[in-house]
Design a protein around this motif. Structure first.
Motif, PDB file in Angstrom:
ATOM      1  N   UNK A 194      61.325 -33.333  75.143  1.00 33.22           N
ATOM      2  CA  UNK A 194      61.727 -33.503  73.743  1.00 33.22           C
ATOM      3  C   UNK A 194      60.536 -33.467  72.798  1.00 33.22           C
ATOM      4  N   UNK A 195      59.489 -34.231  73.097  1.00 33.47           N
ATOM      5  CA  UNK A 195      58.336 -34.274  72.193  1.00 33.47           C
ATOM      6  C   UNK A 195      57.707 -32.898  72.021  1.00 33.47           C
ATOM      7  N   UNK A 196      57.605 -32.140  73.122  1.00 35.78           N
ATOM      8  CA  UNK A 196      57.019 -30.803  73.034  1.00 35.78           C
ATOM      9  C   UNK A 196      57.865 -29.892  72.156  1.00 35.78           C
ATOM     10  N   UNK A 197      59.190 -29.917  72.351  1.00 35.63           N
ATOM     11  CA  UNK A 197      60.074 -29.057  71.559  1.00 35.63           C
ATOM     12  C   UNK A 197      60.124 -29.502  70.097  1.00 35.63           C
ATOM     13  N   UNK A 198      60.149 -30.813  69.874  1.00 35.85           N
ATOM     14  CA  UNK A 198      60.128 -31.319  68.494  1.00 35.85           C
ATOM     15  C   UNK A 198      58.855 -30.859  67.800  1.00 35.85           C
ATOM     16  N   UNK A 199      57.735 -30.906  68.508  1.00 39.91           N
ATOM     17  CA  UNK A 199      56.479 -30.457  67.925  1.00 39.91           C
ATOM     18  C   UNK A 199      56.521 -28.997  67.529  1.00 39.91           C
ATOM     19  N   UNK A 200      57.088 -28.152  68.394  1.00 42.86           N
ATOM     20  CA  UNK A 200      57.151 -26.717  68.098  1.00 42.86           C
ATOM     21  C   UNK A 200      58.079 -26.439  66.923  1.00 42.86           C
ATOM     22  N   UNK A 201      59.296 -27.005  66.977  1.00 41.07           N
ATOM     23  CA  UNK A 201      60.293 -26.723  65.938  1.00 41.07           C
ATOM     24  C   UNK A 201      59.832 -27.256  64.584  1.00 41.07           C
ATOM     25  N   UNK A 202      59.308 -28.481  64.547  1.00 45.81           N
ATOM     26  CA  UNK A 202      58.870 -29.039  63.275  1.00 45.81           C
ATOM     27  C   UNK A 202      57.608 -28.354  62.758  1.00 45.81           C
ATOM     28  N   UNK A 203      56.760 -27.864  63.659  1.00 43.10           N
ATOM     29  CA  UNK A 203      55.600 -27.105  63.194  1.00 43.10           C
ATOM     30  C   UNK A 203      56.048 -25.832  62.487  1.00 43.10           C
ATOM     31  N   UNK A 204      57.037 -25.155  63.031  1.00 40.84           N
ATOM     32  CA  UNK A 204      57.574 -23.952  62.383  1.00 40.84           C
ATOM     33  C   UNK A 204      58.225 -24.304  61.047  1.00 40.84           C
ATOM     34  N   UNK A 205      58.944 -25.411  61.027  1.00 40.71           N
ATOM     35  CA  UNK A 205      59.585 -25.855  59.787  1.00 40.71           C
ATOM     36  C   UNK A 205      58.544 -26.165  58.718  1.00 40.71           C
ATOM     37  N   UNK A 206      57.494 -26.872  59.088  1.00 43.69           N
ATOM     38  CA  UNK A 206      56.455 -27.244  58.127  1.00 43.69           C
ATOM     39  C   UNK A 206      55.680 -26.015  57.674  1.00 43.69           C
ATOM     40  N   UNK A 207      55.510 -25.047  58.582  1.00 44.65           N
ATOM     41  CA  UNK A 207      54.889 -23.786  58.170  1.00 44.65           C
ATOM     42  C   UNK A 207      55.723 -23.114  57.090  1.00 44.65           C
ATOM     43  N   UNK A 208      57.041 -23.156  57.234  1.00 42.96           N
ATOM     44  CA  UNK A 208      57.911 -22.614  56.186  1.00 42.96           C
ATOM     45  C   UNK A 208      57.775 -23.364  54.884  1.00 42.96           C
ATOM     46  N   UNK A 209      57.575 -24.676  54.951  1.00 36.83           N
ATOM     47  CA  UNK A 209      57.439 -25.487  53.748  1.00 36.83           C
ATOM     48  C   UNK A 209      56.163 -25.171  52.977  1.00 36.83           C
ATOM     49  N   UNK A 210      55.050 -25.000  53.705  1.00 28.94           N
ATOM     50  CA  UNK A 210      53.752 -24.973  53.049  1.00 28.94           C
ATOM     51  C   UNK A 210      52.994 -23.655  53.161  1.00 28.94           C
ATOM     52  N   UNK A 211      53.155 -22.912  54.258  1.00 27.55           N
ATOM     53  CA  UNK A 211      52.278 -21.766  54.516  1.00 27.55           C
ATOM     54  C   UNK A 211      52.385 -20.690  53.447  1.00 27.55           C
ATOM     55  N   UNK A 224      47.648 -26.540  46.321  1.00 27.07           N
ATOM     56  CA  UNK A 224      47.555 -27.908  46.856  1.00 27.07           C
ATOM     57  C   UNK A 224      48.720 -28.184  47.794  1.00 27.07           C
ATOM     58  N   UNK A 225      49.903 -27.662  47.465  1.00 22.68           N
ATOM     59  CA  UNK A 225      51.031 -27.782  48.391  1.00 22.68           C
ATOM     60  C   UNK A 225      50.698 -27.059  49.694  1.00 22.68           C
ATOM     61  N   UNK A 226      50.088 -25.886  49.575  1.00 21.67           N
ATOM     62  CA  UNK A 226      49.762 -25.089  50.758  1.00 21.67           C
ATOM     63  C   UNK A 226      48.709 -25.758  51.619  1.00 21.67           C
ATOM     64  N   UNK A 227      47.788 -26.493  51.007  1.00 17.60           N
ATOM     65  CA  UNK A 227      46.714 -27.132  51.773  1.00 17.60           C
ATOM     66  C   UNK A 227      47.262 -28.057  52.853  1.00 17.60           C
ATOM     67  N   UNK A 228      48.431 -28.611  52.600  1.00 20.05           N
ATOM     68  CA  UNK A 228      49.044 -29.503  53.580  1.00 20.05           C
ATOM     69  C   UNK A 228      49.340 -28.762  54.877  1.00 20.05           C
ATOM     70  N   UNK A 229      49.511 -27.438  54.800  1.00 21.34           N
ATOM     71  CA  UNK A 229      49.858 -26.643  55.975  1.00 21.34           C
ATOM     72  C   UNK A 229      48.839 -26.820  57.090  1.00 21.34           C
ATOM     73  N   UNK A 230      47.581 -26.795  56.736  1.00 26.70           N
ATOM     74  CA  UNK A 230      46.522 -26.771  57.743  1.00 26.70           C
ATOM     75  C   UNK A 230      46.609 -27.983  58.661  1.00 26.70           C
ATOM     76  N   UNK A 231      46.845 -29.151  58.062  1.00 27.83           N
ATOM     77  CA  UNK A 231      46.987 -30.331  58.891  1.00 27.83           C
ATOM     78  C   UNK A 231      48.398 -30.552  59.390  1.00 27.83           C
ATOM     79  N   UNK A 232      49.385 -30.267  58.526  1.00 29.12           N
ATOM     80  CA  UNK A 232      50.756 -30.638  58.852  1.00 29.12           C
ATOM     81  C   UNK A 232      51.372 -29.779  59.947  1.00 29.12           C
ATOM     82  N   UNK A 233      51.023 -28.501  59.998  1.00 32.83           N
ATOM     83  CA  UNK A 233      51.617 -27.630  61.015  1.00 32.83           C
ATOM     84  C   UNK A 233      51.166 -28.049  62.404  1.00 32.83           C
TER      85      UNK A 233
END
Length: 455
Positions: free
Chosen positions: A303-320, A153-162
């Motif tokens: 900024x928005x583009x870079x924030x999107x990339x960096x946080x997507x990688x971070x969230x992938x680490x959290x959930x993937x 269930x924690x991992x399921x968040x990856x699909x949307x959150x990344x």
């Protein structure tokens, strides 16, 4: 009697648990994807929006309002769950989050700082619902699969959150054409996602997994059993006298005070709560100011583009990799995975803190930060859930989320001031120092018979 989490495939009431658990897992998996989009698309621009409306120093405070909201909402949500089951509690949390998203949009349009804080506070309802969903997955799980099912269930968040942070720029462009101010659009999309998740749960989360677990436990228990003597030792799963006594009356009396009294008597539960809280504290402190750090060295257009990339990688680490973390939790033990998570958090602080304005290295640090959070969250939540009985479990889980939220909120508040006064490297150093109490507690022997804890 074994702990109430040890629910057989066919309960004493003749109810087949397996299909109910499969249906619950599928439903939670779907709503976590929707809720993950809602939470993350707002969080990804929350600090930037707050910085533009109220200033950089206050950005961390505004961001922390969502964390505080999630923590405070855990109290009424878990009280409702203790009395009426998981479904009404999850629906309430998502609904409050949707209202918060709408208020943030209005605040951005009127540049109202008080309304922004109120909206971010209520927006935390989405986070509260996503956090409580992981516990819902454990109510009917087999003892040897608790870590894996919680982690799914924690991992399921990856699909949307990344993907969600990358949708922020698209949402911003679309809604700007509708007349909304910059950075308000992502919160409008978040509110829509929360409403959708709420409607799905309201209609389909039947039968309620927590109420089913209690019904099965009651069918297996002696009708007159109230609890063991006051000097009795804890059972194999950690349910001692305090939790056993509360089984029959939990729906009426369970609350934060009772949860605290139960946790005080359970060393394993204390370790679980501490792991979840400190892992979250470190993650929030570093992650919350990373968009501001990127804004220091890049133009607004990038900024928005870079924030999107960096946080997507971070969230992938959290959930993937959560399923792998869950498997390791069941295989190696809860404490071993907690310590591994701490090691990753320390590595993350070292890499991110020394990255300067080198975005690829900063991204690596944020991935490690997410992996460390995953270790402490999955292993800590599993250990906590199996350490208490079903009667008091929602209150103890809510108490854990309250502590976790307050820890994260404190980190978010202080991170803005530390960032302004001393800079990002000092912030990461202080975050690393915060793990010391958890290491000391995890290395201290914890007597428990929980599966996987001692091998």
């Amino acid at each position: 009697m074994a702990t109430d989490l040890t629910v057989p495939r066919t309960g004493g009431a003749g109810l087949d648990v397996a299909p109910i658990q499969r249906r619950t897992m599928r439903l939670l998996f779907t709503t976590q994807i929707i809720g993950g989009v809602g939470v993350t698309i707002g969080i990804s621009v929350g600090a930037l929006l707050a910085a533009r409306i109220a200033g950089t120093a206050v950005a961390g405070v505004a961001q922390s309002a969502g964390v505080v909201g999630a923590a405070l909402l855990a109290v009424p949500v878990t009280r409702i769950m203790a009395r009426h089951g998981r479904r009404p509690g999850l629906v309430l949390a998502y609904t409050v989050g949707a209202v918060g998203g709408v208020l943030v949009v209005v605040a951005a349009a009127t540049r109202s700082v008080p309304l922004l804080f109120l909206g971010m506070l209520l927006f935390g309802g989405g986070t509260a619902a996503n956090l409580q969903a992981r516990y819902t997955a454990v109510d009917l799980a087999e003892p040897t699969r608790r870590g894996r099912q919680l982690s799914l269930i924690v991992w399921a968040t990856t699909i949307g959150a990344v993907a969600a942070p990358n949708f922020a720029a698209l949402a911003d462009r679309v809604t700007t054409g509708w007349g909304l101010p910059p950075l308000a659009g992502p919160f409008a999309f978040s509110a829509t996602a929360f409403v959708l998740a709420s409607v799905v749960l309201l209609g389909l989360l039947r039968p309620d997994p927590l109420l089913t677990a209690r019904r099965l436990a009651s069918a297996d228990a002696p009708p007159t059993a109230v609890g063991p003597p006051a000097d009795a030792a804890p059972t194999a799963g950690g349910a001692g006298p305090a939790t056993a006594l509360v089984r029959a009356r939990a729906p009426r009396t369970a609350g934060m005070r009772l949860a605290w009294s139960v946790v005080r008597g359970q060393p394993a539960a204390r370790l679980g709560i501490t792991a979840v809280a400190i892992g979250h504290l470190v993650m929030v402190a570093v992650m919350a100011m990373t968009p501001v750090r990127l804004g220091e060295s890049h133009a607004d257009a990038d900024v928005l583009r870079l924030v999107g990339i960096v946080l997507s990688l971070h969230i992938a680490g959290m959930y993937a990799f959560a399923p792998v973390v869950g498997w390791l939790t069941d295989r190696l033990g809860r404490r071993a995975v907690i310590l591994g998570g701490v090691g990753l958090l320390l590595a993350a602080c070292a890499v991110a803190g020394t990255a300067g304005h080198h975005t690829p290295r900063l991204s690596i640090g944020l991935v490690l930060l997410g992996l460390g959070w995953s270790g402490t969250m999955v292993a800590g939540s599993t250990l906590l859930s199996e350490s208490v009985s079903a009667g008091v479990r929602p209150s103890v889980q809510g108490f854990s989320d309250l502590i976790m939220g307050l820890a994260g909120a404190s980190a978010a508040v202080l991170s803005g001031f530390v960032m302004q006064l001393a800079g990002y490297p000092v912030l990461t150093l202080l975050a690393a120092v915060a793990t010391v109490p958890l290491v000391a507690l995890a290395l201290r022997p914890v007597p428990t018979g929980a599966p996987g804890e001692e091998g």
